[in-house]
Design a protein around this motif. Structure first.
Motif, PDB file in Angstrom:
ATOM      1  N   LYS A  96       0.827  -1.199   0.000  1.00  0.00           N
ATOM      2  CA  LYS A  96       0.000   0.000   0.000  1.00  0.00           C
ATOM      3  C   LYS A  96       0.868   1.259   0.000  1.00  0.00           C
ATOM      4  N   VAL A  97       0.286   2.317  -0.586  1.00  0.00           N
ATOM      5  CA  VAL A  97       0.912   3.635  -0.564  1.00  0.00           C
ATOM      6  C   VAL A  97      -0.068   4.590   0.096  1.00  0.00           C
ATOM      7  N   PHE A  98       0.399   5.317   1.106  1.00  0.00           N
ATOM      8  CA  PHE A  98      -0.449   6.236   1.855  1.00  0.00           C
ATOM      9  C   PHE A  98      -0.082   7.684   1.510  1.00  0.00           C
ATOM     10  N   LYS A  99      -1.107   8.513   1.427  1.00  0.00           N
ATOM     11  CA  LYS A  99      -0.883   9.919   1.124  1.00  0.00           C
ATOM     12  C   LYS A  99      -0.822  10.741   2.403  1.00  0.00           C
ATOM     13  N   GLY A 100      -0.003  11.773   2.362  1.00  0.00           N
ATOM     14  CA  GLY A 100       0.121  12.694   3.485  1.00  0.00           C
ATOM     15  C   GLY A 100       0.406  14.095   2.984  1.00  0.00           C
ATOM     16  N   THR A 101       0.548  15.021   3.929  1.00  0.00           N
ATOM     17  CA  THR A 101       0.814  16.428   3.611  1.00  0.00           C
ATOM     18  C   THR A 101       1.888  16.956   4.549  1.00  0.00           C
ATOM     19  N   VAL A 102       2.861  17.677   4.003  1.00  0.00           N
ATOM     20  CA  VAL A 102       3.910  18.266   4.830  1.00  0.00           C
ATOM     21  C   VAL A 102       3.289  19.279   5.792  1.00  0.00           C
ATOM     22  N   SER A 103       3.529  19.088   7.090  1.00  0.00           N
ATOM     23  CA  SER A 103       2.915  19.948   8.111  1.00  0.00           C
ATOM     24  C   SER A 103       3.922  20.805   8.872  1.00  0.00           C
TER      25      SER A 103
END
Length: 359
Positions: free
Chosen positions: A259-266
């Protein structure tokens, strides 16, 4: 005949070899990203330290327990501190007894003042009587002076006793306040031996057992958010200037290999780690995995730019980051986005230009 066959064979091999390493640029979607290693950690994770030294009496929680802010975690004991608290309490009780008790010092001085007032009243009467007689030319000068001196001495004694009473009262009041402060300080110090949680969260680790020595330099536990996790990334210093907040992150965890999970630089930490020449960057999941544990590792790609249709060539055909080999020889090109395999061509060649792989 043999020479002719050999020439044909060499020509055929050379032609196959040349065509095998000749390509045309292709149009494709291209995404440029920055690679980083990944470690998963709970949000608000912190290490618990004691602010006093002693012996660990008991861990009041277990690893995996959910705790609330100010919940007790660890109990430490120190006999010297407990004795100091008891001594401070005894000193406070004694100070209050001296100030307010039935055998108080002030009562003794007050009794002296009462006696001095009676003596003052008696000496005042005798002096005034002798004074009236002396004004009428009755009696001797010696009797008058004697009565006057005794009255003045009694008056001074009364004033000294009243001053002593006021001074002693202030001193006793101060002693009570100081004892109260000492006792409060001792109680606060005693409370410091119960280590409490600073946040609502989960106990992820306990580092010491009952009977072990506790100091202020070694952590006792780790506590972090119960369900919210942070993606910790280490970015090389040559790439950090390309990282911005809210950039998309694609995360691959070893525990979820398919699986590949998406995220956002915080968050971007501004200080470089001198040991490994990297910068710490944090990201948050858009849709996190159902189960996460502190310390899970993997890798991530921080998306820098993305284009849907650009002219690209394989990186293997690039010479010195700006040249390619064509039918016309080695010529310069202008490049744009690039990933691990392909690079965007902005100018210098077209999609019909044959390229040769450099030796």
């Amino acid at each position: 005949m043999r020479l002719y066959v050999m020439v044909i064979l060499v020509f055929t091999i050379g032609s196959c070899s040349e065509s095998r390493y000749k390509i045309l640029p292709t149009e494709r979607a291209l995404t440029e990203s920055v690679y980083s290693s990944v470690t998963i950690q709970p949000d608000s994770l912190y290490q618990v330290y004691a602010i006093v030294a002693g012996i660990l009496d008991e861990n009041l929680v277990e690893e995996g327990d959910v705790v609330l802010k100010d919940d007790p975690l660890i109990q430490i004991i120190n006999s010297a501190t407990e004795l100091n608290a008891q001594n401070a309490k005894f000193s406070l009780e004694l100070a209050k007894e001296n100030y307010n008790g039935s055998s108080a010092i002030l009562n003794s001085i007050n009794e002296e003042i009462i006696g001095a007032k009676l003596q003052y009243k008696n000496d005042s009467i005798n002096f005034n009587r002798q004074k009236n007689l002396w004004e009428q030319k009755i009696g001797s000068k010696v009797d008058y002076d004697t009565k006057k001196l005794k009255f003045e001495l009694t008056s001074n004694t009364l004033k000294l006793l009243q001053s002593k009473y006021d001074r002693t009262k202030r001193e006793l009041e101060t002693a009570v306040k100081q004892s109260e402060n000492n006792y409060k300080t001792a109680l606060i110090t005693t409370k410091d031996f119960t280590v409490k949680s600073k946040i609502n969260g989960k106990v992820y680790a306990l580092y010491k057992e009952s009977g072990e020595i506790v100091n202020t330099m070694e952590p006792l536990a780790s506590i972090g958010h119960t369900s919210r996790f942070i993606i910790n990334m280490l970015v090389d210093e040559v790439d950090i200037v390309r990282i911005n907040l809210n950039q998309e992150v694609l995360v691959h965890l070893d525990a979820y290999s398919d699986k590949v999970f998406k995220g956002t630089v915080s968050k971007i930490y501004p200080k470089k780690d001198e040991r490994n020449q990297t910068f710490k960057v944090e990201a948050v999941f858009e849709n996190p995995p159902a189960i996460l544990y502190p310390g899970l590792s993997g890798e991530a790609n921080i998306i820098i730019a993305r284009k849907d249709k650009v002219l690209t060539i394989p990186k293997a055909f690039l010479i010195d980051d700006g040249m390619v080999k064509t039918d016309a020889g080695v010529i310069p090109i202008t490049i744009g986005l690039q990933n691990m395999e392909y690079v965007e061509v902005l100018s210098g060649i077209t999609k019909d230009t044959h390229l040769y792989k450099p030796e």
